[in-house]
Structure formats: structure tokens, C-alpha cells
Design a protein around this motif. Structure first.
Motif, mmCIF file in Angstrom:
data_model
loop_
_atom_site.group_PDB
_atom_site.id
_atom_site.type_symbol
_atom_site.label_atom_id
_atom_site.label_comp_id
_atom_site.label_asym_id
_atom_site.label_seq_id
_atom_site.Cartn_x
_atom_site.Cartn_y
_atom_site.Cartn_z
ATOM 1 N N GLN A 25 3.253 9.690 -7.208
ATOM 2 C CA GLN A 25 3.096 9.760 -5.756
ATOM 3 C C GLN A 25 1.668 10.152 -5.374
ATOM 4 O O GLN A 25 1.085 9.579 -4.439
ATOM 5 C CB GLN A 25 4.097 10.768 -5.164
ATOM 6 N N MET A 26 1.085 11.106 -6.086
ATOM 7 C CA MET A 26 -0.278 11.503 -5.781
ATOM 8 C C MET A 26 -1.272 10.399 -6.136
ATOM 9 O O MET A 26 -2.277 10.190 -5.450
ATOM 10 C CB MET A 26 -0.637 12.805 -6.508
ATOM 11 N N HIS A 27 -0.993 9.669 -7.211
ATOM 12 C CA HIS A 27 -1.833 8.529 -7.581
ATOM 13 C C HIS A 27 -1.813 7.473 -6.480
ATOM 14 O O HIS A 27 -2.856 6.924 -6.099
ATOM 15 C CB HIS A 27 -1.331 7.933 -8.895
ATOM 16 N N THR A 28 -0.626 7.199 -5.947
ATOM 17 C CA THR A 28 -0.504 6.213 -4.868
ATOM 18 C C THR A 28 -1.314 6.631 -3.649
ATOM 19 O O THR A 28 -2.038 5.820 -3.050
ATOM 20 C CB THR A 28 0.969 6.029 -4.479
ATOM 21 N N ASP A 29 -1.213 7.911 -3.268
ATOM 22 C CA ASP A 29 -1.957 8.385 -2.096
ATOM 23 C C ASP A 29 -3.466 8.243 -2.291
ATOM 24 O O ASP A 29 -4.196 7.837 -1.377
ATOM 25 C CB ASP A 29 -1.609 9.850 -1.818
ATOM 26 N N LEU A 30 -3.952 8.580 -3.463
ATOM 27 C CA LEU A 30 -5.385 8.473 -3.723
ATOM 28 C C LEU A 30 -5.839 7.020 -3.746
ATOM 29 O O LEU A 30 -6.956 6.708 -3.309
ATOM 30 C CB LEU A 30 -5.735 9.170 -5.036
ATOM 31 N N GLU A 31 -5.000 6.122 -4.241
ATOM 32 C CA GLU A 31 -5.349 4.703 -4.217
ATOM 33 C C GLU A 31 -5.463 4.189 -2.781
ATOM 34 O O GLU A 31 -6.353 3.394 -2.461
ATOM 35 C CB GLU A 31 -4.304 3.894 -4.992
ATOM 36 N N LEU A 32 -4.584 4.647 -1.916
ATOM 37 C CA LEU A 32 -4.670 4.265 -0.505
ATOM 38 C C LEU A 32 -5.943 4.805 0.135
ATOM 39 O O LEU A 32 -6.618 4.108 0.907
ATOM 40 C CB LEU A 32 -3.443 4.782 0.250
ATOM 41 N N LEU A 33 -6.282 6.048 -0.181
ATOM 42 C CA LEU A 33 -7.505 6.635 0.362
ATOM 43 C C LEU A 33 -8.731 5.862 -0.122
ATOM 44 O O LEU A 33 -9.647 5.567 0.671
ATOM 45 C CB LEU A 33 -7.608 8.098 -0.058
ATOM 46 N N ARG A 34 -8.772 5.509 -1.400
ATOM 47 C CA ARG A 34 -9.905 4.748 -1.933
ATOM 48 C C ARG A 34 -9.988 3.369 -1.301
ATOM 49 O O ARG A 34 -11.093 2.863 -1.042
ATOM 50 C CB ARG A 34 -9.774 4.645 -3.452
ATOM 51 N N ALA A 35 -8.844 2.753 -1.048
ATOM 52 C CA ALA A 35 -8.841 1.444 -0.394
ATOM 53 C C ALA A 35 -9.426 1.545 1.008
ATOM 54 O O ALA A 35 -10.156 0.658 1.462
ATOM 55 C CB ALA A 35 -7.422 0.883 -0.345
ATOM 56 N N HIS A 36 -9.118 2.645 1.709
ATOM 57 C CA HIS A 36 -9.698 2.849 3.043
ATOM 58 C C HIS A 36 -11.199 3.059 2.946
ATOM 59 O O HIS A 36 -11.966 2.509 3.746
ATOM 60 C CB HIS A 36 -9.040 4.047 3.723
ATOM 61 N N GLN A 37 -11.633 3.824 1.964
ATOM 62 C CA GLN A 37 -13.072 4.048 1.790
ATOM 63 C C GLN A 37 -13.811 2.741 1.512
ATOM 64 O O GLN A 37 -14.961 2.571 1.937
ATOM 65 C CB GLN A 37 -13.307 5.019 0.631
ATOM 66 N N ARG A 38 -13.162 1.827 0.798
ATOM 67 C CA ARG A 38 -13.791 0.539 0.482
ATOM 68 C C ARG A 38 -13.704 -0.452 1.634
ATOM 69 O O ARG A 38 -14.217 -1.563 1.538
ATOM 70 C CB ARG A 38 -13.128 -0.075 -0.763
ATOM 71 N N GLY A 39 -13.035 -0.077 2.715
ATOM 72 C CA GLY A 39 -12.912 -0.959 3.865
ATOM 73 C C GLY A 39 -11.856 -2.029 3.708
ATOM 74 O O GLY A 39 -11.823 -2.997 4.474
ATOM 75 N N GLU A 40 -10.939 -1.868 2.750
ATOM 76 C CA GLU A 40 -9.916 -2.882 2.496
ATOM 77 C C GLU A 40 -8.723 -2.752 3.439
ATOM 78 O O GLU A 40 -8.005 -3.730 3.663
ATOM 79 C CB GLU A 40 -9.439 -2.783 1.049
ATOM 80 N N ILE A 41 -8.515 -1.572 3.985
ATOM 81 C CA ILE A 41 -7.430 -1.359 4.939
ATOM 82 C C ILE A 41 -7.943 -0.511 6.090
ATOM 83 O O ILE A 41 -8.852 0.305 5.930
ATOM 84 C CB ILE A 41 -6.209 -0.661 4.289
ATOM 85 N N ARG A 42 -7.331 -0.713 7.250
ATOM 86 C CA ARG A 42 -7.643 0.138 8.399
ATOM 87 C C ARG A 42 -6.932 1.479 8.269
ATOM 88 O O ARG A 42 -7.445 2.526 8.672
ATOM 89 C CB ARG A 42 -7.228 -0.549 9.704
ATOM 90 N N GLY A 43 -5.737 1.443 7.715
ATOM 91 C CA GLY A 43 -4.964 2.666 7.535
ATOM 92 C C GLY A 43 -3.658 2.355 6.847
ATOM 93 O O GLY A 43 -3.347 1.196 6.536
#
Length: 224
Positions: A25-43
Motif C-alpha cells: 500500500q505504501m509503495h502504491t502511494d509513493l508511485e502515485l506521488l512520483r507520477a504526479h511529480q513527473r506530470g503524468e497525472i493531475r491527481g
């Protein structure tokens, strides 16, 4: 570990309810945060539960009771898992967790929490559960997250802390993590924290809770 497939064609994503280990679960959350940092998702928004049961430790938490390493639930040792967000320890059994990933909004830290809590208060009000802000002054050094309720937390009408939240910021991206204590096992809670657990909440089905809160997130955050 399972990979998350994120593309720029889905600027805001809503993940289905997930039941998995704390590490995953923590891995998933960090992957989402990194995707946001890379501009791949708005949220992103998602809800999840921990299996097996575990205690999560805040990112900056360095001290906790020695006996936690020996606590058991249903014959299995509780896992101790490090969260990327701050705050005190949280018992993950009988709770529902949420994650929100988004950009930092104008107004800073307090405004971000205000929007978050408005979403949760209004969402749970519609589900028949009135909530209000905690009143304890924010302080450092709390081992147990649910031992007190600050104005960043939400409490029930009986004064029991129901939702605790914490953040991690990286650049212009922010990860919100929170736990909603629906029905913690009283014996396990007392084993871990040596205190009585809050009474279980009377709520609609878990599916209805997740569906309603997911559907209303767009009323409070920019999900277009």
C-alpha cells in the motif's frame, strides 16, 4: 510488486478499493506521488485496507513501545510499516484508509487541510455520520496518532477521533494519507495501545462509503 500503469490520458485517476499488505500500500502511494511529480497525472484518489493487520509508523517517528514487535492478531504478528507521511502510529485493522495525491493549492498547508476536511465532513454527513474538527493543540512526540485530535483531525459527536490525516510534500506535489477507524478490534487495540478502542461506527456498506466519497471528491478538488 505489481506495477501501476499511469498515462497522461487519465489526468485524474480513481483506483478501486484495494486490500493488500502495508508495504504494498505504501509503495502504491509513493508511485502515485512520483507520477504526479513527473506530470503524468493531475491527481489521484483511492481507498484501501491492510491485510495482514499492521501498525504504521510516521516518517519521523523514532520511538515506539518495544512490545509492539510481539503483538499478534489472529495468530499472526502485527507488521510494523513505515509511512512516507508524518504523524504518530496508526493501527490498521478494522479501518479504511484513503490517499489523495494532488498539487499544492494556493493558501498553503492550512488551506489544503481545510479543503480535505470539508470533503470528508460533508461526505460523511451525507452518509449519516456527523463529524467535526478536533480541538487539541497540535504537538510533537505523540506515539499514538489517535491519542488526541487536533484541528487537522475529525471527531464523532461523542468526541472520539474518527479520522487522522498526515501529509508528505515533494516540490509542488502533496500526498495525503488518512485512516478512518470504522470498527477496530477492542482486544487488539488494548493490546497495542493499552487503552479502550472507540465504539464501532454504524455506517452503510463499505462499498457505499467508498463509492460516495470517490464520487464527491470532484466537488472539492480540481479533478477535470
Amino acid at each position: 510488486m505489481r506495477a501501476i500503469s499511469l498515462t497522461s490520458s487519465a489526468p485524474w485517476i480513481c483506483l478501486p478499493l484495494a486490500v493488500d499488505s502495508g508495504q504494498q500500500q505504501m509503495h502504491t502511494d509513493l508511485e502515485l506521488l512520483r507520477a504526479h511529480q513527473r506530470g503524468e497525472i493531475r491527481g489521484a484518489v483511492r481507498f484501501y485496507r491492510w491485510q495482514p493487520a499492521a501498525v504504521s509508523l510516521g516518517y519521523h517517528q523514532h520511538h515506539w513501545p518495544v512490545h509492539w514487535a510481539h503483538c499478534r492478531y489472529q495468530g499472526q504478528l502485527l507488521e510494523l510499516v513505515r509511512r512516507p507521511s508524518g504523524g504518530g502510529a496508526v493501527l490498521h485493522q478494522g479501518d479504511l484508509c484513503y490517499t489523495l495525491v494532488m498539487g499544492i493549492v494556493p493558501g498553503g498547508y492550512r488551506h489544503q487541510y481545510q479543503r480535505l476536511n470539508t470533503w470528508l465532513i460533508q461526505g460523511w454527513q451525507a452518509l449519516g455520520v456527523p463529524l467535526s474538527l478536533g480541538e487539541c493543540p497540535a504537538g510533537r512526540g505523540q506515539t499514538h496518532c489517535f491519542a488526541q485530535a487536533t484541528p487537522a483531525d475529525l471527531v464523532t459527536g461523542t468526541g472520539h477521533k474518527f479520522i487522522g490525516s498526515a501529509q508528505l510534500r515533494r516540490g509542488y506535489s502533496v500526498l495525503h494519507q488518512g485512516s478512518m477507524q470504522l470498527a477496530p478490534d477492542p482486544e487488539l487495540w488494548n493490546q497495542v495501545f493499552a487503552s479502550p478502542a472507540a465504539p464501532p461506527m454504524r455506517i452503510p456498506s463499505l462499498r457505499d462509503v467508498v463509492a460516495h466519497l470517490t464520487a464527491t471528491v470532484g466537488d472539492y478538488f480540481d479533478v477535470t
